[in-house]
Design an enzyme around this catalytic site. Structure first.
Site, PDB file in Angstrom:
ATOM      1  N   ARG A   1      78.470 -89.686 -18.210  1.00 45.26           N
ATOM      2  CA  ARG A   1      77.483 -89.711 -17.109  1.00 45.26           C
ATOM      3  C   ARG A   1      76.075 -89.976 -17.650  1.00 45.26           C
ATOM      4  NH1 ARG A   1      81.782 -89.489 -14.913  1.00 45.26           N
ATOM      5  NH2 ARG A   1      82.291 -88.435 -12.957  1.00 45.26           N
TER       6      ARG A   1
ATOM      7  N   SER B   1      80.435 -84.906  -7.261  1.00 38.85           N
ATOM      8  CA  SER B   1      80.177 -83.747  -8.118  1.00 38.85           C
ATOM      9  C   SER B   1      78.684 -83.480  -8.160  1.00 38.85           C
ATOM     10  CB  SER B   1      80.627 -84.026  -9.550  1.00 38.85           C
ATOM     11  OG  SER B   1      81.998 -84.305  -9.586  1.00 38.85           O
TER      12      SER B   1
ATOM     13  N   GLU C   1      74.049 -83.529 -11.396  1.00 47.82           N
ATOM     14  CA  GLU C   1      74.405 -84.914 -11.698  1.00 47.82           C
ATOM     15  C   GLU C   1      73.570 -85.895 -10.863  1.00 47.82           C
ATOM     16  OE1 GLU C   1      78.391 -87.369 -12.465  1.00 47.82           O
ATOM     17  OE2 GLU C   1      78.154 -86.607 -10.480  1.00 47.82           O
TER      18      GLU C   1
HETATM   19  N1  EPU Z   1      88.913 -76.814 -10.466  1.00 47.16           N
HETATM   20  C1  EPU Z   1      88.701 -75.545 -10.004  1.00 47.16           C
HETATM   21  N2  EPU Z   1      88.240 -75.387  -8.716  1.00 47.16           N
HETATM   22  C2  EPU Z   1      87.996 -76.436  -7.904  1.00 47.16           C
HETATM   23  C3  EPU Z   1      88.240 -77.755  -8.366  1.00 47.16           C
HETATM   24  C4  EPU Z   1      88.673 -77.921  -9.663  1.00 47.16           C
HETATM   25  O1  EPU Z   1      88.904 -74.570 -10.712  1.00 47.16           O
HETATM   26  O2  EPU Z   1      87.570 -76.213  -6.764  1.00 47.16           O
HETATM   27  C5  EPU Z   1      89.365 -76.993 -11.862  1.00 47.16           C
HETATM   28  C6  EPU Z   1      90.832 -77.286 -11.938  1.00 47.16           C
HETATM   29  O3  EPU Z   1      91.344 -76.580 -13.028  1.00 47.16           O
HETATM   30  C7  EPU Z   1      90.876 -78.783 -12.247  1.00 47.16           C
HETATM   31  C8  EPU Z   1      89.588 -78.981 -13.041  1.00 47.16           C
HETATM   32  O4  EPU Z   1      88.661 -78.068 -12.457  1.00 47.16           O
HETATM   33  O5  EPU Z   1      91.988 -79.116 -12.984  1.00 47.16           O
HETATM   34  C9  EPU Z   1      89.040 -80.377 -12.985  1.00 47.16           C
HETATM   35  O6  EPU Z   1      88.886 -80.793 -11.610  1.00 47.16           O
HETATM   36  P1  EPU Z   1      88.892 -82.347 -11.205  1.00 47.16           P
HETATM   37  O7  EPU Z   1      90.113 -83.018 -11.701  1.00 47.16           O
HETATM   38  O8  EPU Z   1      88.602 -82.475  -9.758  1.00 47.16           O
HETATM   39  O9  EPU Z   1      87.707 -82.950 -12.075  1.00 47.16           O
HETATM   40  P2  EPU Z   1      86.199 -82.510 -12.251  1.00 47.16           P
HETATM   41  O10 EPU Z   1      85.986 -82.284 -13.714  1.00 47.16           O
HETATM   42  O11 EPU Z   1      85.812 -81.408 -11.350  1.00 47.16           O
HETATM   43  C10 EPU Z   1      85.388 -84.941 -12.716  1.00 47.16           C
HETATM   44  C11 EPU Z   1      84.286 -85.829 -12.275  1.00 47.16           C
HETATM   45  C12 EPU Z   1      84.595 -86.430 -10.914  1.00 47.16           C
HETATM   46  C13 EPU Z   1      85.870 -87.232 -11.037  1.00 47.16           C
HETATM   47  C14 EPU Z   1      87.004 -86.302 -11.511  1.00 47.16           C
HETATM   48  C15 EPU Z   1      88.268 -87.061 -11.794  1.00 47.16           C
HETATM   49  C16 EPU Z   1      82.264 -84.956 -13.289  1.00 47.16           C
HETATM   50  C17 EPU Z   1      80.985 -84.210 -13.070  1.00 47.16           C
HETATM   51  N3  EPU Z   1      83.038 -85.088 -12.216  1.00 47.16           N
HETATM   52  O12 EPU Z   1      85.441 -83.850 -11.818  1.00 47.16           O
HETATM   53  O13 EPU Z   1      83.541 -87.322 -10.574  1.00 47.16           O
HETATM   54  O14 EPU Z   1      86.253 -87.825  -9.808  1.00 47.16           O
HETATM   55  O15 EPU Z   1      86.596 -85.666 -12.748  1.00 47.16           O
HETATM   56  O16 EPU Z   1      88.094 -87.818 -12.945  1.00 47.16           O
HETATM   57  O17 EPU Z   1      82.521 -85.433 -14.395  1.00 47.16           O
HETATM   58  C18 EPU Z   1      81.472 -87.498  -9.449  1.00 47.16           C
HETATM   59  O18 EPU Z   1      80.970 -87.757 -10.557  1.00 47.16           O
HETATM   60  O19 EPU Z   1      80.755 -87.465  -8.409  1.00 47.16           O
HETATM   61  C19 EPU Z   1      82.885 -87.209  -9.363  1.00 47.16           C
HETATM   62  C20 EPU Z   1      83.477 -86.864  -8.211  1.00 47.16           C
END
Ligand code: EPU
Length: 342
Positions: free
Chosen positions: A166, A239, A334
């Site tokens: 990012r 995010s 972000e």
């Molecule tokens: N989780 C929780 N609670 C929640 C949601 C998630 O505990 O409410 C935990 C779960 O263990 C899950 C982990 O967090 O396995 C990761 O969640 P997720 O796969 O949704 O990924 P993220 O790290 O929260 C990142 C990006 C997203 C992108 C997804 C998929 C960042 C800041 N965000 O989210 O990007 O779509 O991975 O690759 O890196 C964005 O940048 O706007 C965005 C949506």
């Protein structure tokens, strides 16, 4: 053909940011043809412009105090083949998701994991958009930009863009360069990346053993639609916080105390799941009036109608304070903040 430049005064911004918060731009120029930039930006009232893309990674905590520039050109052209890749140039104003679908229609691969990300092509390199194990920067060949302060055109190759998680050169010096077009080098041979949790499983569950790039895009679209609120229905900027990257030793101490904490990477640094930290502090589904946290994803702040940017920012600060108090980890927003500093 549309006029190359359209100038608006006291332009309402509620329809130009995906949070849907109200704000007013004293001066806004829509520029269809980037060739018009040098003359427009030499006018004193357009000194130090701020570029507005799709407004999907933006929190307007106040009115912008600088002129806004919206690049509206959306042309996409195939430049030619270079070994196993095809070079495609997209103008900054092209919608990212439509561009991804168009590249797949052309039989080109690479961007399938990045389907359905809101925003424009011109904004993609700035925060190096990423999802499901792929980052846009991997496929950027060059970025074309105008530098108003020095009156110069630039062509930055991938290395010059300094892409990180990012992060990019463009993020460190906001608005020094006005991105006008991005060249992508897209492979013609698919090399699906299915390692991200849930993606391979979704394809297997659909009975797809050897997915095409289009199959992967469809699976990503399905996951995003299940997990992330549609900004057209519920205002949000994806995010709201970056996943924090901390020294490995501190991550290990946190993992010892909280074995369920998702933790990624190797070497001296680890990336933690901000969503998990926020969820653990009890914020999922929380509401402060119309400012809230999505009930489906703890990392997504939502505007349930009439929240102001300042209210959303106040909620974000309370969330970050509670994560710092409980886990000793600093969260960083972000989206770009306008009218306030973090
Ligand atoms: N989780 C929780 N609670 C929640 C949601 C998630 O505990 O409410 C935990 C779960 O263990 C899950 C982990 O967090 O396995 C990761 O969640 P997720 O796969 O949704 O990924 P993220 O790290 O929260 C990142 C990006 C997203 C992108 C997804 C998929 C960042 C800041 N965000 O989210 O990007 O779509 O991975 O690759 O890196 C964005 O940048 O706007 C965005 C949506």
């Amino acid at each position: 053909m549309s006029a190359p430049v359209r100038i608006l005064r006291d332009a309402p911004l509620a329809g130009r940011n995906s949070f849907g918060v109200a704000a007013t731009a004293p001066l806004l120029a829509e520029v269809d043809d980037p060739a018009a930039l040098p003359q427009l930006l030499s006018r004193p009232e357009f000194a130090r412009p701020m570029v507005l893309g799709g407004g999907s990674n933006l929190l307007l905590a106040g009115d912008p105090d600088r002129p806004l520039l919206a690049l509206t050109g959306q042309r996409v052209e195939v430049l030619g083949e270079d070994g196993p890749v095809t070079m495609v140039r997209a103008q900054a104003g092209a919608n990212w998701h439509r561009f991804v679908l168009h590249s797949l229609d052309l039989g080109l691969c690479g961007l399938e994991n990045l389907a359905l990300i809101p925003g424009t092509v011109g904004a993609a390199p700035i925060q190096n958009i990423g999802a499901y194990g792929v980052e846009a920067g991997e496929f950027v060949h060059a970025v074309h930009a105008w530098e108003p302060a020095r009156g110069r055109w630039h062509r930055l190759d991938r290395a010059a863009c300094a892409f990180g998680y990012r992060d990019s050169l463009f993020k460190h010096e906001p608005d020094r360069l006005v991105i006008t077009a991005v060249d992508f080098a897209l492979p013609r041979q698919a090399a699906p990346r299915l390692g991200y949790a849930g993606l391979g499983e979704a394809l297997a569950a659909a009975g797809i053993g050897h997915p095409t790039a289009l199959d992967v895009a469809r699976a990503v679209i399905g996951i995003r639609q299940r997990k992330l609120p549609d900004p057209a229905v519920l205002g949000n900027a994806g995010s709201f916080f970056k996943n924090p990257v901390i020294p490995a030793a501190r991550a290990q101490a946190l993992l010892d105390a909280h074995p369920g904490l998702p933790c990624f990477g190797s070497g001296t640094a680890r990336k933690l799941s901000a969503a998990w930290l926020i969820d653990a502090c009890g914020w999922k589904g929380h509401r402060d009036g119309d400012a809230g946290v999505s009930p489906d994803h703890a990392l997504v702040l939502v505007n349930r109608g009439g929240a102001s940017g300042a209210q959303l920012l106040a909620l974000a600060r309370r969330i970050a304070d509670s994560v710092r108090a409980r886990f000793g980890v600093d969260l960083e927003p972000e989206p770009r903040l306008v009218g306030a500093r973090w």
